[in-house]
Design an enzyme around this catalytic site. Structure first.
Site, short mmCIF file in Angstrom:
data_model
loop_
_atom_site.label_atom_id
_atom_site.label_comp_id
_atom_site.label_asym_id
_atom_site.label_seq_id
_atom_site.Cartn_x
_atom_site.Cartn_y
_atom_site.Cartn_z
N ASN A 3 0.84 -1.20 0.00
CA ASN A 3 0.00 0.00 0.00
C ASN A 3 0.87 1.25 0.00
OD1 ASN A 3 0.61 -0.91 2.64
ND2 ASN A 3 -1.05 0.29 3.54
N CYS A 30 -10.52 -3.59 -4.54
CA CYS A 30 -9.48 -4.49 -5.06
C CYS A 30 -10.09 -5.78 -5.61
CB CYS A 30 -8.45 -4.81 -3.98
SG CYS A 30 -7.41 -3.40 -3.58
N CYS A 68 -10.04 -5.43 -0.02
CA CYS A 68 -11.24 -4.59 0.05
C CYS A 68 -12.08 -4.79 -1.21
CB CYS A 68 -10.85 -3.12 0.23
SG CYS A 68 -10.19 -2.35 -1.27
N GLU A 107 0.33 5.22 0.69
CA GLU A 107 -0.59 6.24 1.18
C GLU A 107 -0.16 7.63 0.73
OE1 GLU A 107 -1.04 5.55 5.42
OE2 GLU A 107 -2.22 3.73 5.01
N GLU A 120 -2.89 -4.66 -3.22
CA GLU A 120 -3.34 -5.59 -4.25
C GLU A 120 -3.41 -4.91 -5.61
OE1 GLU A 120 -4.67 -4.87 -1.32
OE2 GLU A 120 -5.96 -6.47 -0.58
N1 THU Z 1 -5.33 -1.49 2.29
C1 THU Z 1 -4.75 -2.30 1.35
O1 THU Z 1 -3.58 -2.12 0.99
N2 THU Z 1 -5.49 -3.30 0.83
C2 THU Z 1 -6.80 -3.53 1.11
O2 THU Z 1 -7.41 -4.44 0.53
C3 THU Z 1 -7.49 -2.71 2.10
C4 THU Z 1 -6.68 -1.66 2.76
C5 THU Z 1 -4.54 -0.39 2.86
C6 THU Z 1 -5.02 0.98 2.49
C7 THU Z 1 -4.48 1.82 3.63
O3 THU Z 1 -3.17 2.22 3.33
C8 THU Z 1 -4.44 0.86 4.80
O4 THU Z 1 -4.57 -0.45 4.27
C9 THU Z 1 -5.52 1.08 5.82
O5 THU Z 1 -6.77 1.11 5.24
#
Ligand code: THU
Length: 134
Positions: A46, A93, A90, A48, A59
């Site tokens: 991830n 994704c 999520c 941010e 993902e």
């Molecule tokens: N996040 C992911 O990388 N994948 C997911 O399927 C859900 C959430 C990340 C996004 C954010 O940086 C952190 O998790 C908290 O939501």
């Protein structure tokens, strides 16, 4: 043809890639490793942003990297987060994965390398496509 990648190896790659996560706002790191039909692996973490909504999940980073690398057929994706227990992609994704195959196997992993297996279709039944034929 590269050597076959096992489920356990794919989970290990997701765990290693979690270390690269850029998550200063949530503090929640996620790593993913995507296996192509041709045996290549693309990873993602991830990423941010101070403008929170611009954050991209691990993902999707893996899927977009694979597509940019010329791969569009996937067999499995391992994902692991920082939380207790298993990590699940999520909805956004899951929809992106659905584009490339409802039957892709998802290895939902925990921090100790344990995992359970679900398909995209199991977690996102009735995912969106422009024409339905299932
Ligand atoms: N996040 C992911 O990388 N994948 C997911 O399927 C859900 C959430 C990340 C996004 C954010 O940086 C952190 O998790 C908290 O939501």
């Amino acid at each position: 043809m590269p050597a076959a990648v096992s489920d356990a190896q794919l989970v290990e790659l997701a765990l290693a890639t979690r270390e690269s996560a850029y998550a200063p706002y949530s503090g929640f790191r996620v790593g993913a490793a995507l296996l192509t039909a041709g045996g290549r692996v693309f990873t993602g973490c991830n990423v941010e942003n101070a403008s929170y909504g611009l954050t991209v999940c691990a993902e999707r980073v893996a899927v977009f990297s694979a597509v940019a690398g010329g791969a569009r057929e996937f067999t499995a994706l391992a994902v692991v987060g920082d939380g207790e227990g298993y990590c699940c992609p999520c909805g956004a994704c899951l929809q992106v994965l659905h584009e490339f195959g409802p039957q892709v196997r998802l290895l939902l992993a925990d921090a100790r390398g344990g995992f359970r297996v679900k398909t995209v279709a199991e977690l996102l039944p009735g995912g969106f496509s422009l024409s339905r034929n299932d």
